[in-house]
Design a protein around this motif. Sequence first.
Motif, PDB file in Angstrom:
ATOM      1  N   PRO A  38       0.799  -1.225   0.000  1.00 24.80           N
ATOM      2  CA  PRO A  38       0.000   0.000   0.000  1.00 24.80           C
ATOM      3  C   PRO A  38       0.834   1.278   0.000  1.00 24.80           C
ATOM      4  O   PRO A  38       0.302   2.381  -0.133  1.00 24.80           O
ATOM      5  CB  PRO A  38      -0.811  -0.114   1.303  1.00 24.80           C
ATOM      6  N   THR A  39       2.137   1.150   0.182  1.00 27.02           N
ATOM      7  CA  THR A  39       3.007   2.324   0.237  1.00 27.02           C
ATOM      8  C   THR A  39       4.436   1.904  -0.079  1.00 27.02           C
ATOM      9  O   THR A  39       4.772   0.714   0.005  1.00 27.02           O
ATOM     10  CB  THR A  39       2.962   2.978   1.637  1.00 27.02           C
ATOM     11  N   SER A  40       5.259   2.842  -0.442  1.00 24.12           N
ATOM     12  CA  SER A  40       6.677   2.547  -0.650  1.00 24.12           C
ATOM     13  C   SER A  40       7.306   2.140   0.680  1.00 24.12           C
ATOM     14  O   SER A  40       6.991   2.718   1.731  1.00 24.12           O
ATOM     15  CB  SER A  40       7.400   3.784  -1.194  1.00 24.12           C
ATOM     16  N   ILE A  41       8.177   1.143   0.642  1.00 22.53           N
ATOM     17  CA  ILE A  41       8.844   0.738   1.888  1.00 22.53           C
ATOM     18  C   ILE A  41      10.333   1.078   1.843  1.00 22.53           C
ATOM     19  O   ILE A  41      11.139   0.446   2.526  1.00 22.53           O
ATOM     20  CB  ILE A  41       8.619  -0.751   2.206  1.00 22.53           C
ATOM     21  N   ASP A  81       3.580   7.477  10.816  1.00 24.78           N
ATOM     22  CA  ASP A  81       3.140   7.714   9.441  1.00 24.78           C
ATOM     23  C   ASP A  81       2.152   6.648   8.978  1.00 24.78           C
ATOM     24  O   ASP A  81       1.129   6.958   8.355  1.00 24.78           O
ATOM     25  CB  ASP A  81       4.352   7.738   8.510  1.00 24.78           C
ATOM     26  N   LEU A  82       2.440   5.389   9.288  1.00 26.96           N
ATOM     27  CA  LEU A  82       1.552   4.303   8.862  1.00 26.96           C
ATOM     28  C   LEU A  82       0.188   4.393   9.548  1.00 26.96           C
ATOM     29  O   LEU A  82      -0.850   4.153   8.915  1.00 26.96           O
ATOM     30  CB  LEU A  82       2.207   2.951   9.146  1.00 26.96           C
ATOM     31  N   ARG A  97      -1.871   7.066   7.957  1.00 25.22           N
ATOM     32  CA  ARG A  97      -2.413   6.624   6.679  1.00 25.22           C
ATOM     33  C   ARG A  97      -3.612   5.709   6.855  1.00 25.22           C
ATOM     34  O   ARG A  97      -4.499   5.648   6.000  1.00 25.22           O
ATOM     35  CB  ARG A  97      -1.330   5.936   5.859  1.00 25.22           C
ATOM     36  N   GLU A 110      -6.890   6.054   4.724  1.00 24.77           N
ATOM     37  CA  GLU A 110      -7.114   4.991   3.740  1.00 24.77           C
ATOM     38  C   GLU A 110      -7.689   3.756   4.429  1.00 24.77           C
ATOM     39  O   GLU A 110      -7.009   2.742   4.601  1.00 24.77           O
ATOM     40  CB  GLU A 110      -5.800   4.627   3.046  1.00 24.77           C
ATOM     41  N   ASN A 152      -7.089   0.189   3.271  1.00 26.80           N
ATOM     42  CA  ASN A 152      -5.742  -0.374   3.380  1.00 26.80           C
ATOM     43  C   ASN A 152      -5.309  -0.636   4.818  1.00 26.80           C
ATOM     44  O   ASN A 152      -4.128  -0.897   5.062  1.00 26.80           O
ATOM     45  CB  ASN A 152      -4.721   0.574   2.731  1.00 26.80           C
ATOM     46  N   LEU A 158      -1.577  -1.875   5.966  1.00 22.18           N
ATOM     47  CA  LEU A 158      -0.741  -0.903   6.677  1.00 22.18           C
ATOM     48  C   LEU A 158      -0.379  -1.415   8.070  1.00 22.18           C
ATOM     49  O   LEU A 158       0.749  -1.212   8.538  1.00 22.18           O
ATOM     50  CB  LEU A 158      -1.457   0.442   6.762  1.00 22.18           C
TER      51      LEU A 158
END
Length: 223
Positions: A118-121, A170-171, A174, A178, A181, A185
Amino acid sequence: MPSEHTYKAFDLDIDTLRSSVTTMGGLVERQFVRAVDAVRFADLRRVMEVLTDEQTVNRMHIETDLRCNQVIAKRQPIAVDLRETIAVIHTINDLERIGDEAKKIALKAQHFNGRDLPTSIDKIQRMADLVAEMLGAAIDAFVRHDTAVSGRLAETDREVDRRRDELVEDLIARMSAEPANVSDLLALVFVVQSIERVGDHAKNIAEYVINVVEGIDTRHASD
Protein backbone atom coordinates in the motif's frame (compact mmCIF):
# COMPACT_ATOMS: atom_id res chain seq x y z
CA MET A 1 50.66 -33.61 31.26
CA PRO A 2 47.08 -34.26 32.51
CA SER A 3 46.62 -30.53 33.27
CA GLU A 4 47.91 -29.63 29.81
CA HIS A 5 45.45 -32.08 28.24
CA THR A 6 42.58 -30.62 30.28
CA TYR A 7 43.57 -27.10 29.25
CA LYS A 8 43.66 -28.03 25.56
CA ALA A 9 40.33 -29.81 25.86
CA PHE A 10 38.78 -26.74 27.44
CA ASP A 11 40.21 -24.52 24.69
CA LEU A 12 38.58 -26.82 22.16
CA ASP A 13 35.26 -26.55 24.01
CA ILE A 14 35.39 -22.74 23.96
CA ASP A 15 36.39 -22.68 20.29
CA THR A 16 33.44 -24.94 19.50
CA LEU A 17 31.05 -22.62 21.33
CA ARG A 18 32.42 -19.58 19.49
CA SER A 19 32.07 -21.40 16.18
CA SER A 20 28.45 -22.23 17.02
CA VAL A 21 27.72 -18.56 17.70
CA THR A 22 29.34 -17.55 14.40
CA THR A 23 27.43 -20.16 12.41
CA MET A 24 24.13 -19.44 14.10
CA GLY A 25 24.73 -15.71 13.70
CA GLY A 26 25.33 -16.09 9.99
CA LEU A 27 22.10 -18.04 9.64
CA VAL A 28 19.95 -15.45 11.40
CA GLU A 29 21.59 -12.63 9.42
CA ARG A 30 20.56 -14.44 6.26
CA GLN A 31 17.08 -15.06 7.66
CA PHE A 32 16.59 -11.40 8.47
CA VAL A 33 17.72 -10.12 5.07
CA ARG A 34 15.63 -12.70 3.25
CA ALA A 35 12.57 -11.90 5.36
CA VAL A 36 12.70 -8.19 4.53
CA ASP A 37 13.30 -9.01 0.86
CA ALA A 38 10.30 -11.33 0.93
CA VAL A 39 8.08 -8.41 1.92
CA ARG A 40 9.73 -5.89 -0.38
CA PHE A 41 9.61 -8.07 -3.48
CA ALA A 42 6.53 -10.16 -2.63
CA ASP A 43 8.75 -13.22 -2.91
CA LEU A 44 7.09 -16.27 -1.37
CA ARG A 45 10.13 -18.41 -2.21
CA ARG A 46 12.17 -16.38 0.26
CA VAL A 47 9.47 -16.97 2.86
CA MET A 48 10.00 -20.71 2.60
CA GLU A 49 13.77 -20.23 2.84
CA VAL A 50 13.32 -18.24 6.06
CA LEU A 51 11.07 -20.95 7.52
CA THR A 52 13.58 -23.65 6.58
CA ASP A 53 16.43 -21.74 8.23
CA GLU A 54 14.22 -21.29 11.30
CA GLN A 55 14.28 -25.04 11.91
CA THR A 56 18.08 -25.10 11.69
CA VAL A 57 18.43 -22.11 14.02
CA ASN A 58 16.14 -23.71 16.60
CA ARG A 59 18.10 -26.96 16.44
CA MET A 60 21.42 -25.12 16.85
CA HIS A 61 19.98 -23.17 19.77
CA ILE A 62 19.11 -26.35 21.64
CA GLU A 63 22.38 -28.10 20.79
CA THR A 64 24.59 -25.15 21.75
CA ASP A 65 22.69 -24.52 24.97
CA LEU A 66 23.21 -28.16 25.93
CA ARG A 67 26.91 -27.93 25.03
CA CYS A 68 27.29 -24.85 27.27
CA ASN A 69 25.73 -26.67 30.19
CA GLN A 70 28.01 -29.65 29.61
CA VAL A 71 31.07 -27.37 29.58
CA ILE A 72 30.03 -25.81 32.88
CA ALA A 73 29.40 -29.23 34.45
CA LYS A 74 32.58 -30.90 33.14
CA ARG A 75 35.14 -28.07 33.18
CA GLN A 76 33.78 -25.93 36.03
CA PRO A 77 35.12 -22.74 34.39
CA ILE A 78 35.82 -19.63 36.44
CA ALA A 79 36.40 -15.93 35.78
CA VAL A 80 36.54 -14.98 32.09
CA ASP A 81 35.96 -18.56 30.93
CA LEU A 82 32.75 -18.81 32.91
CA ARG A 83 31.63 -15.38 31.74
CA GLU A 84 32.24 -16.33 28.12
CA THR A 85 30.30 -19.58 28.44
CA ILE A 86 27.37 -17.75 30.01
CA ALA A 87 27.63 -15.04 27.34
CA VAL A 88 27.28 -17.74 24.67
CA ILE A 89 24.04 -18.88 26.35
CA HIS A 90 22.70 -15.31 26.34
CA THR A 91 23.87 -14.71 22.78
CA ILE A 92 22.25 -17.79 21.28
CA ASN A 93 19.02 -16.85 23.08
CA ASP A 94 19.11 -13.45 21.37
CA LEU A 95 19.98 -15.03 18.03
CA GLU A 96 17.06 -17.43 18.32
CA ARG A 97 14.73 -14.51 19.03
CA ILE A 98 16.10 -12.68 15.98
CA GLY A 99 15.15 -15.76 14.01
CA ASP A 100 11.66 -15.54 15.47
CA GLU A 101 11.37 -11.90 14.38
CA ALA A 102 12.61 -12.80 10.89
CA LYS A 103 9.90 -15.47 10.71
CA LYS A 104 7.25 -12.91 11.73
CA ILE A 105 8.45 -10.52 9.00
CA ALA A 106 8.46 -13.27 6.38
CA LEU A 107 4.93 -14.33 7.25
CA LYS A 108 3.77 -10.78 6.54
CA ALA A 109 4.86 -11.39 2.93
CA GLN A 110 2.33 -14.22 2.92
CA HIS A 111 -0.27 -11.73 4.15
CA PHE A 112 0.27 -9.62 1.01
CA ASN A 113 0.28 -12.79 -1.13
CA GLY A 114 1.84 -11.09 -4.14
CA ARG A 115 -0.35 -7.96 -3.98
CA ASP A 116 1.20 -4.52 -4.34
CA LEU A 117 2.20 -2.93 -1.06
CA PRO A 118 0.00 0.00 0.00
CA THR A 119 3.01 2.32 0.24
CA SER A 120 6.68 2.55 -0.65
CA ILE A 121 8.84 0.74 1.89
CA ASP A 122 12.07 2.50 1.00
CA LYS A 123 12.29 3.98 4.50
CA ILE A 124 11.59 0.59 6.03
CA GLN A 125 14.32 -0.91 3.87
CA ARG A 126 16.83 1.71 5.02
CA MET A 127 15.94 0.98 8.64
CA ALA A 128 16.38 -2.76 7.97
CA ASP A 129 19.77 -2.14 6.34
CA LEU A 130 20.87 -0.25 9.45
CA VAL A 131 19.75 -3.09 11.70
CA ALA A 132 21.47 -5.69 9.50
CA GLU A 133 24.70 -3.73 9.92
CA MET A 134 24.16 -3.73 13.69
CA LEU A 135 23.71 -7.49 13.71
CA GLY A 136 26.84 -8.13 11.66
CA ALA A 137 28.87 -5.80 13.88
CA ALA A 138 27.57 -7.43 17.06
CA ILE A 139 28.50 -10.94 15.96
CA ASP A 140 31.93 -9.75 14.84
CA ALA A 141 32.42 -8.00 18.20
CA PHE A 142 31.57 -11.21 20.03
CA VAL A 143 34.13 -13.19 18.04
CA ARG A 144 36.88 -10.56 18.43
CA HIS A 145 36.04 -9.56 22.02
CA ASP A 146 35.72 -5.95 20.82
CA THR A 147 34.15 -3.93 23.64
CA ALA A 148 34.12 -0.67 21.65
CA VAL A 149 31.28 -1.86 19.41
CA SER A 150 28.69 -1.77 22.21
CA GLY A 151 28.79 2.03 22.52
CA ARG A 152 28.44 2.51 18.76
CA LEU A 153 25.51 0.12 18.57
CA ALA A 154 23.78 1.89 21.45
CA GLU A 155 23.87 5.10 19.42
CA THR A 156 22.67 3.32 16.29
CA ASP A 157 19.87 1.69 18.29
CA ARG A 158 18.59 5.11 19.32
CA GLU A 159 18.50 6.10 15.64
CA VAL A 160 16.62 2.88 14.84
CA ASP A 161 14.10 3.67 17.59
CA ARG A 162 13.61 7.15 16.14
CA ARG A 163 12.98 5.73 12.69
CA ARG A 164 10.55 3.18 14.09
CA ASP A 165 8.53 5.88 15.84
CA GLU A 166 8.46 8.00 12.69
CA LEU A 167 7.40 5.10 10.46
CA VAL A 168 4.72 3.81 12.82
CA GLU A 169 3.29 7.31 13.22
CA ASP A 170 3.14 7.71 9.44
CA LEU A 171 1.55 4.30 8.86
CA ILE A 172 -1.09 4.88 11.54
CA ALA A 173 -1.92 8.29 10.04
CA ARG A 174 -2.41 6.62 6.68
CA MET A 175 -4.83 4.13 8.21
CA SER A 176 -7.20 6.99 9.04
CA ALA A 177 -6.95 8.37 5.52
CA GLU A 178 -7.11 4.99 3.74
CA PRO A 179 -9.55 2.69 5.58
CA ALA A 180 -9.47 0.17 2.72
CA ASN A 181 -5.74 -0.37 3.38
CA VAL A 182 -5.89 -0.68 7.17
CA SER A 183 -5.02 -4.40 7.23
CA ASP A 184 -2.02 -4.01 4.91
CA LEU A 185 -0.74 -0.90 6.68
CA LEU A 186 -1.05 -2.66 10.03
CA ALA A 187 1.00 -5.54 8.64
CA LEU A 188 3.75 -3.07 7.79
CA VAL A 189 3.58 -1.66 11.34
CA PHE A 190 4.32 -5.15 12.63
CA VAL A 191 7.21 -5.46 10.16
CA VAL A 192 8.71 -2.20 11.44
CA GLN A 193 8.35 -3.30 15.06
CA SER A 194 10.05 -6.64 14.35
CA ILE A 195 12.94 -4.90 12.61
CA GLU A 196 13.41 -2.65 15.65
CA ARG A 197 13.45 -5.66 17.97
CA VAL A 198 16.22 -7.27 15.91
CA GLY A 199 18.26 -4.12 16.58
CA ASP A 200 17.63 -4.50 20.31
CA HIS A 201 18.91 -8.08 20.25
CA ALA A 202 22.00 -7.04 18.30
CA LYS A 203 22.72 -4.37 20.93
CA ASN A 204 22.35 -7.01 23.65
CA ILE A 205 24.93 -9.26 22.01
CA ALA A 206 27.49 -6.44 21.90
CA GLU A 207 26.83 -5.71 25.58
CA TYR A 208 27.64 -9.30 26.55
CA VAL A 209 31.16 -8.75 25.18
CA ILE A 210 31.81 -6.09 27.83
CA ASN A 211 30.81 -8.53 30.54
CA VAL A 212 33.13 -11.21 29.12
CA VAL A 213 36.17 -8.94 28.82
CA GLU A 214 35.69 -6.54 31.74
CA GLY A 215 33.34 -8.43 34.07
CA ILE A 216 30.83 -5.56 33.96
CA ASP A 217 27.13 -6.18 33.29
CA THR A 218 25.92 -3.12 31.36
CA ARG A 219 22.37 -4.35 30.81
CA HIS A 220 19.79 -1.84 32.07
CA ALA A 221 22.65 0.53 32.91
CA SER A 222 20.68 3.49 31.54
CA ASP A 223 17.35 2.52 33.15
